[in-house]
Design an enzyme around this catalytic site. Sequence first.
Site, PDB file in Angstrom:
ATOM      1  N   VAL A 151       0.824  -1.213   0.000  1.00 41.54           N
ATOM      2  CA  VAL A 151       0.000   0.000   0.000  1.00 41.54           C
ATOM      3  C   VAL A 151       0.855   1.258   0.000  1.00 41.54           C
ATOM      4  CG1 VAL A 151      -1.688   1.336   1.311  1.00 41.54           C
ATOM      5  CG2 VAL A 151      -1.991  -1.116   1.068  1.00 41.54           C
ATOM      6  N   LYS A 166       1.295   9.454  -5.799  1.00 45.56           N
ATOM      7  CA  LYS A 166       1.809  10.814  -5.653  1.00 45.56           C
ATOM      8  C   LYS A 166       2.706  11.185  -6.824  1.00 45.56           C
ATOM      9  CE  LYS A 166       0.177  12.537  -1.781  1.00 45.56           C
ATOM     10  NZ  LYS A 166      -0.735  13.706  -1.841  1.00 45.56           N
ATOM     11  N   VAL A 216       2.215   1.843  -3.429  1.00 45.06           N
ATOM     12  CA  VAL A 216       1.147   2.341  -4.302  1.00 45.06           C
ATOM     13  C   VAL A 216       0.881   3.820  -4.017  1.00 45.06           C
ATOM     14  CG1 VAL A 216      -1.292   2.119  -4.910  1.00 45.06           C
ATOM     15  CG2 VAL A 216       0.097   0.069  -4.551  1.00 45.06           C
ATOM     16  N   TYR A 217       0.929   4.191  -2.744  1.00 40.46           N
ATOM     17  CA  TYR A 217       0.757   5.598  -2.361  1.00 40.46           C
ATOM     18  C   TYR A 217       1.841   6.472  -2.998  1.00 40.46           C
ATOM     19  CZ  TYR A 217       1.422   9.687   0.664  1.00 40.46           C
ATOM     20  OH  TYR A 217       1.628  10.957   1.138  1.00 40.46           O
ATOM     21  N   LEU A 218       3.097   6.035  -2.906  1.00 32.69           N
ATOM     22  CA  LEU A 218       4.183   6.823  -3.500  1.00 32.69           C
ATOM     23  C   LEU A 218       4.013   6.928  -5.011  1.00 32.69           C
ATOM     24  CD1 LEU A 218       7.324   5.534  -1.549  1.00 32.69           C
ATOM     25  CD2 LEU A 218       6.123   7.715  -1.231  1.00 32.69           C
TER      26      LEU A 218
END
Length: 219
Positions: A126, A134, A129-131
């Site tokens: 997760v 962004k 995926v967040y990075l």
Amino acid sequence: MRVVIAGGHGQIALHLERMLAARGDEAVGIIRNPEHASDLQKVGAASVVLDLENSTVDQVADALRGADAVVFAAGAGPGSSAARKETVDRDGAILLADAAEAAGVPRYVMVSSYGADTYDPNSTDVFQVYLRAKAEADADVRGRDLGWTIVRPGGLTNSPASGTVTLGESVGRGSIPREDVAAVLLHVLDTPSTATRQLEVVGGSTPIGDAVAEYSRTR
């Protein structure tokens, strides 16, 4: 100055709204939950109820008309799924940029993340995926004819503001109080020469106003 902030009930956003209102600017927060409007009122901000995951460009543009700047400070938040990192942190930021262009807003300030470009493209973790979300949002915004500034803070804390930072195109890893991030955003909004720039910021020893001013003079 009228500033519309997506993710208007987030901690950074509430600090920024308070700072804007305290000096007489008009702060407007975009919120999903109408029950959060009272918290914005307490810091002197108005609110618009919109869900970026379920809104059209025209709906968001209507909320932005007449704004001098928009700030993307929304996020799916801790504990959210990988899918929501994409629909909020990436797609929400892109939707806000589309709406800013449609509404003729000249300034777009993005709250991104330190290390956004270092994600593992093969990972389904997760955080990775967040990075990636962004990084993809940042790349989209950089390609637009907007007065964009991308701010990539280090690890966020709720420590009291120090008023001092280390800021530049590339800085070492570190943490930073959310209130200091909000102060950086305020100074970025006040400094047109930070447009079309991307910066990283962590805690440090340089007063925030001085750090932003010095950065704005360098290329």
